[in-house]
Design a protein around this motif. Structure first.
Motif, mmCIF file in Angstrom:
data_model
loop_
_atom_site.group_PDB
_atom_site.id
_atom_site.type_symbol
_atom_site.label_atom_id
_atom_site.label_comp_id
_atom_site.label_asym_id
_atom_site.label_seq_id
_atom_site.Cartn_x
_atom_site.Cartn_y
_atom_site.Cartn_z
ATOM 1 N N SER A 189 3.353 8.162 -4.548
ATOM 2 C CA SER A 189 2.298 8.919 -3.885
ATOM 3 C C SER A 189 1.562 9.800 -4.883
ATOM 4 O O SER A 189 2.112 10.153 -5.933
ATOM 5 C CB SER A 189 2.899 9.781 -2.772
ATOM 6 N N GLY A 192 2.924 -1.198 -3.144
ATOM 7 C CA GLY A 192 3.659 0.052 -3.292
ATOM 8 C C GLY A 192 3.325 0.797 -4.567
ATOM 9 O O GLY A 192 3.094 0.191 -5.625
ATOM 10 N N THR A 228 3.294 11.205 -8.319
ATOM 11 C CA THR A 228 3.005 10.427 -9.530
ATOM 12 C C THR A 228 3.228 11.208 -10.815
ATOM 13 O O THR A 228 3.773 10.680 -11.787
ATOM 14 C CB THR A 228 1.556 9.901 -9.491
ATOM 15 N N ALA A 242 3.936 5.387 -1.490
ATOM 16 C CA ALA A 242 2.666 5.150 -0.807
ATOM 17 C C ALA A 242 2.343 3.674 -0.955
ATOM 18 O O ALA A 242 2.963 2.966 -1.743
ATOM 19 C CB ALA A 242 1.553 6.015 -1.407
ATOM 20 N N GLY A 243 1.377 3.209 -0.190
ATOM 21 C CA GLY A 243 0.951 1.815 -0.290
ATOM 22 C C GLY A 243 1.628 0.924 0.727
ATOM 23 O O GLY A 243 2.779 1.142 1.101
ATOM 24 N N TYR A 244 0.892 -0.074 1.199
ATOM 25 C CA TYR A 244 1.408 -1.016 2.184
ATOM 26 C C TYR A 244 0.535 -2.258 2.137
ATOM 27 O O TYR A 244 -0.683 -2.135 1.957
ATOM 28 C CB TYR A 244 1.354 -0.394 3.591
ATOM 29 N N GLU A 274 1.067 12.886 -4.828
ATOM 30 C CA GLU A 274 1.817 14.116 -5.056
ATOM 31 C C GLU A 274 3.000 13.898 -5.995
ATOM 32 O O GLU A 274 3.430 14.814 -6.699
ATOM 33 C CB GLU A 274 2.331 14.671 -3.723
ATOM 34 N N THR A 297 9.011 -1.797 -1.893
ATOM 35 C CA THR A 297 7.937 -0.838 -2.148
ATOM 36 C C THR A 297 8.302 0.044 -3.335
ATOM 37 O O THR A 297 7.453 0.353 -4.183
ATOM 38 C CB THR A 297 7.663 0.023 -0.899
ATOM 39 N N GLN A 357 12.502 8.227 0.062
ATOM 40 C CA GLN A 357 11.309 7.426 0.344
ATOM 41 C C GLN A 357 10.173 8.306 0.843
ATOM 42 O O GLN A 357 9.000 8.018 0.615
ATOM 43 C CB GLN A 357 11.630 6.348 1.386
ATOM 44 N N LYS A 358 10.521 9.402 1.538
ATOM 45 C CA LYS A 358 9.509 10.257 2.148
ATOM 46 C C LYS A 358 8.812 11.096 1.090
ATOM 47 O O LYS A 358 9.436 11.794 0.308
ATOM 48 C CB LYS A 358 10.159 11.164 3.194
ATOM 49 N N ARG A 386 4.495 2.883 9.976
ATOM 50 C CA ARG A 386 3.633 1.700 9.931
ATOM 51 C C ARG A 386 3.677 1.032 11.301
ATOM 52 O O ARG A 386 4.711 0.966 11.946
ATOM 53 C CB ARG A 386 4.125 0.693 8.870
#
Length: 204
Positions: A39, A36, A43, A29-31, A41, A110, A24-25, A75
């Protein structure tokens, strides 16, 4: 992945699915979950991977760790440890028509939204790793690890707000790894100690 699929097909084993496990890390991205995406980096490689998985019918293997989301305070809504441990009494994160009572569902959904954003919404998710450390850092205790993993086991048949039904989950890990490098918590994700004694009681 393409070469492995070709080799399996050549061996008459095309029924075996080839996938990849992602964290996940740095990938998500997105919230909230409905926003979701992969990210920036990630994509460039996750989009073709997602579309390839869609073409082969294979799942995406996702490592889902509410523990790291909680201690990293990714978050504001996850300041409450109950959200991470499946013990919140009600909705913590509203998201349109969907309501999130635990961080696990939020992370999985997400991932689903990210797959949809990448044009691969048909790809199912298998949770290839999830767990909680029993020692070594913030909120790492046998009690919290037992609570999380026991509730995770109970949660298998419920799916997520975005995808109802059973979800395939693998708990990390079988044994504590006292010689493992890195943060001290990394040594304490096991259900058992190296001498095979239980780190805490768990009921499957």
């Amino acid at each position: 992945m393409q070469n492995m699929n070709s080799a399996l097909s050549a061996a008459g084993l095309s029924n075996i699915k080839v996938s990849v496990s992602v964290s996940q890390k740095g990938v998500l991205a997105g919230y909230p979950p409905s926003n979701g995406m992969f990210s920036p980096e990630a994509t460039s490689y996750m989009t073709p991977i997602a579309k390839y998985l869609a073409s082969t019918g294979a799942p995406l293997m996702a490592n889902v760790y509410p523990y790291f989301a909680y201690v990293g305070n990714l978050r504001a809504q996850i300041d409450d440890i109950n959200y991470a441990l499946f013990t919140s009494p009600g909705t913590v994160v509203p998201d349109g028509s969907k309501a999130y009572q635990n961080q696990f569902d939020a992370i999985v959904d997400t991932f689903y939204s990210a797959l949809e954003s990448a044009g691969a919404g048909s790809v199912p998710i298998v949770v290839s790793e999830s767990g909680w450390p029993s020692a070594g850092g913030t909120a790492a205790s046998a009690s919290n690890a037992q609570t999380y993993n026991q509730n995770l086991i109970k949660h298998v048949g419920q799916g997520t707000p975005k995808r109802a039904g059973r979800i395939e989950i693998y708990i990390f890990a079988m044994f504590n790894e006292y010689d493992k490098k890195g943060a001290d918590t990394e040594k304490h994700f096991g259900l058992f100690n190296p001498d095979q004694s239980p780190a805490y009681t768990i009921n499957f």
